[in-house]
Design an enzyme around this catalytic site. Structure first.
Site, short mmCIF file in Angstrom:
data_model
loop_
_atom_site.label_atom_id
_atom_site.label_comp_id
_atom_site.label_asym_id
_atom_site.label_seq_id
_atom_site.Cartn_x
_atom_site.Cartn_y
_atom_site.Cartn_z
CG ASP A 143 -2.03 -1.04 1.11
OD1 ASP A 143 -2.12 -1.68 0.05
OD2 ASP A 143 -2.76 -1.23 2.09
CG LEU A 297 -3.63 -12.58 -10.21
CD1 LEU A 297 -4.26 -12.38 -11.58
CD2 LEU A 297 -2.96 -13.95 -10.14
CD GLN A 298 -3.07 -5.54 -6.71
OE1 GLN A 298 -2.90 -4.36 -6.95
NE2 GLN A 298 -4.28 -6.04 -6.47
O1 F6P Z 1 -1.47 -5.49 3.05
C1 F6P Z 1 -2.19 -4.57 2.34
C2 F6P Z 1 -3.22 -5.22 1.48
O2 F6P Z 1 -2.59 -5.86 0.42
C3 F6P Z 1 -4.29 -4.24 1.05
O3 F6P Z 1 -3.96 -3.49 -0.07
C4 F6P Z 1 -5.48 -5.11 0.87
O4 F6P Z 1 -6.68 -4.39 1.07
C5 F6P Z 1 -5.30 -6.08 1.97
O5 F6P Z 1 -3.93 -6.21 2.18
C6 F6P Z 1 -5.89 -7.44 1.73
O6 F6P Z 1 -5.74 -8.15 2.90
P1 F6P Z 1 -6.08 -9.66 3.08
O7 F6P Z 1 -5.13 -10.43 2.19
O8 F6P Z 1 -5.84 -9.94 4.53
O9 F6P Z 1 -7.51 -9.83 2.68
#
Ligand code: F6P
Length: 420
Positions: A143, A297-298
């Protein structure tokens, strides 16, 4: 005095978090006079609380080196929040009990803002309980929202993936735009900050290049302005590429798409905004669309990682160990940009108290006046972060990633700990 170290990965993993683990372990191995064993938490901090630790000493130098090009979290990560000291003293006491039992004097916590808060608290409680531990927060988050540091390891690689994918998908969409799909929407991560969405802006250089619309969490969603912009783009260029941050919100603060679940930190689980927008485009403008959710994927795309990002991920791991050995505690190594062109950076440090629980949003000067694009200043900031390729080795057409043995450390306590 020689003591053991504990390393844990925390929160969402990245394409390069294991490069940081590699930096920590390789550097610790060079200082055997100060750091005995490096233990890793199975599933992050949970591994310490449940005394379920991994002996990284069981892995060969070659295996540890291969972590540098392996995505995911090699030891397992967790979203688990240690509550405030007053609310849950038992959890901290348990942590210190485990550290004491295994003579752990160094704690490296690899995560984002929430994790920096945890590392900070552990540094305080260790002292209070008479077992001081050198706590170093090691930055990581796709992020890119940790303050003070110029960037966060993990971000550069996601930024590169998103910029490349936007450029490639645009070539696909434009090919048949006149007779088929007019609008393509790419949903990217970034819970509260629009850094990842902004990176898509690197895909084009003006003159109608994609992306034509970027939606940032920092700019309240304006339905009419959005639809007008999409229509305008289709009229001018025959197609429209939209990149939307999962964290895009209405003016009242509600996310366009909330999955309805929350994690241990109370964050809403996001996802699905692309579908919401696609339906809006179809019902209001009648255009055929496709959409994609980059999702995991990103942040797993190690095959297209940014070389700069890999180097910085390794460097913060190395610096964390060096800071601890130099006697520092409650600090986080930072990336300090010393020049844009040519891009130069060095490692600095910041007190954990200054980064814990704080989020760095995109400054307004990085977002175009229209609210749908990035500025030259933003481009100048982002460009160096996606530079260079660092391909993993390939065999039979696929990248060869390493899987660790993850040998458990023998338990020394006879008490079990029940997670809250
Ligand atoms: O760690 C940040 C992040 O990749 C965010 O961009 C995203 O909203 C979140 O994690 C997703 O989290 P999780 O894999 O726990 O659902």
């Amino acid at each position: 005095m020689r003591q053991n170290a504990f390393y844990a990965q925390s929160g969402g993993v990245t394409a390069v978090i294991n490069a940081t683990a590699c930096g920590v372990i390789e550097t610790a191995r060079k200082h055997r006079d100060r750091i005995g064993k490096v233990y890793a938490g199975r599933n992050g901090i949970i591994g310490a609380l449940t005394e379920d630790m991994i002996d990284t000493g069981a892995e060969s130098a070659r295996t540890i080196a291969a972590l540098r090009h392996t995505p995911g979290g090699a030891f397992g990560s967790a979203r688990y929040k240690l509550k405030g000291l007053e609310e849950n003293r038992a959890e901290y006491e348990r942590l210190i009990e485990v550290f004491k039992a295994h003579d752990i004097g160094y704690f490296f916590y690899n995560g984002g803002g929430d994790s920096m808060d945890t590392a900070h608290k552990v540094s305080q409680i260790g002292k209070r309980l008479g077992f001081p531990v050198r706590c170093i927060g090691v930055p990581k988050t796709v992020d890119n929202d940790l303050p003070i540091t110029d960037t966060c390891p993990g971000f550069g690689s996601v930024a590169k993936y998103v910029a490349v994918s936007t450029r490639e998908a645009a070539l696909d969409v434009v090919s048949m735009a006149r007779t088929s799909t007019r609008v393509f929407i790419l949903e990217v991560m970034g819970r509260h900050a629009g850094w990842i969405a902004a990176a898509a802006g690197l895909a084009g250089n003006g003159n109608g290049d994609a992306p034509h619309v970027i939606l940032f969490p920092e700019i309240p969603f304006d339905r009419d302005a959005f639809l007008a912009r999409v229509r305008d783009s289709v009229e001018r260029y025959e197609y429209c590429v939209v990149v939307v941050s999962e964290g895009t919100r209405y003016a009242d603060g509600h996310f366009l798409a909330e999955a309805g679940t929350r994690d241990a930190f109370g964050h809403a689980q996001l996802g699905g905004v692309a579908a919401t927008l696609a339906e809006l485009v179809r019902s209001e403008l009648g255009f055929k669309y496709h959409y994609a959710i980059a999702d995991y994927l990103q942040r797993a795309a190690r095959h297209i990682a940014s070389k700069v990002d890999v180097e910085q991920a390794y460097a913060v791991g190395k610096a964390a160990v060096e800071l601890a050995i130099a006697g520092e505690t409650a600090v986080m190594p930072t990336i300090v940009r010393t020049s844009d062109k040519p891009y130069r950076w060095t490692i600095g440090k910041v007190a954990l108290g200054r980064v814990a629980n704080r989020e760095k949003m995109m400054p307004r000067r990085f977002i175009g006046r229209d609210g749908f694009s990035i500025t030259q200043a933003c481009r100048r900031y982002l460009e160096p972060l996606i530079r260079g390729e660092d391909y993993p080795p390939y065999r039979d057409g696929l990248p060869t990633y390493v899987t660790l043995r993850n040998k458990p450390v023998e338990r020394r306590l006879d008490t079990d700990f029940v997670l809250k």
